[in-house]
Structure formats: structure tokens, C-alpha cells
Design a protein around this motif. Structure first.
Motif: not given
Length: 134
Positions: A65-68, A86, A61-63
Motif C-alpha cells: 500500500h505504501d508503494l502504491n 522490498n 501488506s503495508q509496504i
């Protein structure tokens, strides 16, 4: 009672909902965005997993990756908090009852949510069909 955790735009969630309706199986649907997940919900889901958080997190999910998020360095309590903030981090649909869990939609796997007497009847029909072909 089966609980079906879904999101509105999830095709697999729609398939699971349709399958449950077609098989006349009662369920309670929880939209993880509208009916906010609770810490208790997540702990129940995690208690039924074989591999813990690895099973429920959507690593693609993009989230995510965004949250790392570094899964090795985050505590369970912290991860639960991040998921509550989230909810799109979790894979969907999630189906649970008091002893079973299914993540994602798989037509063969979801059959385990059929009542035992129906599964036995289907198995008997399948065995008869196999015998007739020999």
C-alpha cells in the motif's frame, strides 16, 4: 532439495519449518531479509506459479500500500526490482523444489513435499481405514 523462503517473525514460516523437521525432510532455509533474494530466485519461483506475480505478492501488506504499485502498469522487470528492494512484498513462507511450489502454510498441501513412497503408504493406510469403517 527443498528451499524454504522465510522471515524471522512469520508464524506460518515456523510451522513450515517444524513440519519439514518432523517429517525428516531436508531443506535449505533462506531468510529473505538476511539472505537477500536474487533475480534468479524470483524467476525460479515465478516459473512454478500458475498465476504469476499474483500468487506471490502480499497485496494486504503495508509496504504494498505504501508503494502504491499499479500491477497493470508495471513490467515484470520493474516488479522484480521492486521486490528485490522490498522483500516483504512477497507472501511467506514459500517452499519450492524442482517441480513444486507452495506459498503459505497449509498442512494438507505441504504433504506433497513428502517422498512419493511415504505418500503411497499413507494413502494405503487411509484406504484401509475407510474400508474398515464400512
Amino acid at each position: 532439495m527443498i528451499i524454504l523462503y522465510t522471515t524471522p517473525s512469520c508464524a506460518s514460516c515456523r510451522k513450515a519449518r517444524t513440519w519439514l523437521k518432523e517429517n525428516n525432510i531436508e531443506y535449505l532455509e533462506k531468510n529473505i531479509f538476511k539472505d537477500q533474494l536474487t533475480e534468479y530466485d524470483l524467476k525460479v519461483i515465478l516459473s512454478l506459479t500458475e498465476n504469476g506475480t499474483e500468487e506471490i505478492i502480499s497485496f494486504r501488506s503495508q509496504i504494498f500500500h505504501d508503494l502504491n504499485i499499479d500491477m497493470e502498469d508495471i513490467s515484470l522487470k520493474e516488479l522484480i526490482h521492486v521486490i528485490l528492494e522490498n522483500p516483504s512484498l512477497i507472501r511467506r513462507p514459500i517452499l519450492i523444489d524442482d517441480k513444486r511450489l507452495q506459498i503459505g502454510f497449509n498442512e494438507e498441501d505441504i504433504r506433497r513435499f513428502l517422498p512419493r513412497d511415504i505418500r503411497k503408504l499413507e494413502l494405503k493406510k487411509l484406504q484401509e481405514k475407510i474400508l474398515m469403517n464400512y
